[in-house]
Design an enzyme around this catalytic site. Sequence first.
Site, mmCIF file in Angstrom:
data_model
loop_
_atom_site.group_PDB
_atom_site.id
_atom_site.type_symbol
_atom_site.label_atom_id
_atom_site.label_comp_id
_atom_site.label_asym_id
_atom_site.label_seq_id
_atom_site.Cartn_x
_atom_site.Cartn_y
_atom_site.Cartn_z
ATOM 1 N N CYS A 252 0.834 -1.211 0.000
ATOM 2 C CA CYS A 252 0.000 0.000 0.000
ATOM 3 C C CYS A 252 0.865 1.255 0.000
ATOM 4 O O CYS A 252 0.515 2.258 -0.631
ATOM 5 C CB CYS A 252 -0.926 0.016 1.210
ATOM 6 S SG CYS A 252 -2.363 -1.065 1.076
ATOM 7 N N CYS B 277 -8.280 -2.390 -4.361
ATOM 8 C CA CYS B 277 -7.570 -3.181 -5.362
ATOM 9 C C CYS B 277 -8.240 -4.558 -5.496
ATOM 10 O O CYS B 277 -8.756 -5.114 -4.519
ATOM 11 C CB CYS B 277 -6.123 -3.361 -4.937
ATOM 12 S SG CYS B 277 -5.148 -1.845 -4.996
ATOM 13 N N CYS C 148 -7.398 -7.488 -3.095
ATOM 14 C CA CYS C 148 -7.626 -7.173 -1.673
ATOM 15 C C CYS C 148 -9.080 -6.811 -1.389
ATOM 16 O O CYS C 148 -9.389 -6.275 -0.328
ATOM 17 C CB CYS C 148 -6.715 -6.019 -1.253
ATOM 18 S SG CYS C 148 -4.963 -6.430 -1.407
ATOM 19 N N CYS D 215 -5.549 1.583 4.657
ATOM 20 C CA CYS D 215 -4.446 1.327 3.749
ATOM 21 C C CYS D 215 -3.234 2.202 4.027
ATOM 22 O O CYS D 215 -2.229 2.100 3.353
ATOM 23 C CB CYS D 215 -4.906 1.534 2.319
ATOM 24 S SG CYS D 215 -5.645 3.146 2.067
HETATM 25 S S1 SF4 Z 1 -4.866 -2.726 -1.514
HETATM 26 FE FE1 SF4 Z 1 -3.698 -4.642 -1.833
HETATM 27 S S2 SF4 Z 1 -2.861 -4.583 -3.942
HETATM 28 FE FE2 SF4 Z 1 -3.641 -2.508 -3.398
HETATM 29 S S3 SF4 Z 1 -1.851 -1.438 -2.724
HETATM 30 FE FE3 SF4 Z 1 -2.785 -2.285 -0.860
HETATM 31 S S4 SF4 Z 1 -1.887 -4.342 -0.535
HETATM 32 FE FE4 SF4 Z 1 -1.339 -3.635 -2.624
#
Ligand code: SF4
Length: 237
Positions: free
Chosen positions: A111, A193, A196, A221
């Site tokens: 993130c 995302c 996730c 995040c």
């Molecule tokens: S939500 Fe998941 S894929 Fe997106 S930046 Fe965060 S950890 Fe990475």
Amino acid sequence: MSEFDTLVQGTQATLQRVARDFTPAVFASSLAAEDMVLTDLIVRANLPIRIFTLETGRLHSETLAMVDRIKQTYDYDVALYKPDTAAVDAYVQQNGLNAFYDSVDMRKECCRIRKVEPLNRALAGNKAWITGQRRAQSTTRVALDIEERDDAHGMTKFNPLADWAEHDIWRYIRDNNVPYNVLHDKGYPSIGCEPCTRAIQPGEDVRAGRWWWENPESKECGLHVVDGKLVRIKATA
Ligand code: SF4
């Protein structure tokens, strides 16, 4: 005037105040339903607030399609901020493409690279930024204020929809024919995302589909975190 009309007018007034007193200001849109309400209010009023989204490289195609739908509906180009390619390559090479499932630290690092650093770039030089967060969205947002000081970014942060309930969002979208991400019709009240985010069951917390393998208290995040702490978890009287 109905309660709903008062809510909308209050939000319009907040956005006008941001445009008047906090220029330059930006709106960080995740292209979800809440963000489409704010997009509609900002663009229709022609407010000088730049709208951007973090194109993490891991979004659903349905989410990315919203950029084109906004262009078609409002003739507006959402600015896209992407992660540093070298940082993404190094993370993937060292840890694998989906290492964020392995630990909270690995998730936060992903993130940081894909969201936090691009967000910092997008916010640089502004006096204020706007989010589509609502108080009712999760345990990490119960103390959300419409206006708050964001010391981490050295500016004021506005959450104009803090008081809105989910049904208010959908009423505004229906009444004003606002385009929205089709994933909302497939059990995704909160969209991030692709790897996730998952659909939730009726009755589950609206953020239950985000980083579902972690504890509820870890589910931010990093975008709304100060010094590694969730700033929004406050004691409720
Ligand atoms: S939500 Fe998941 S894929 Fe997106 S930046 Fe965060 S950890 Fe990475």
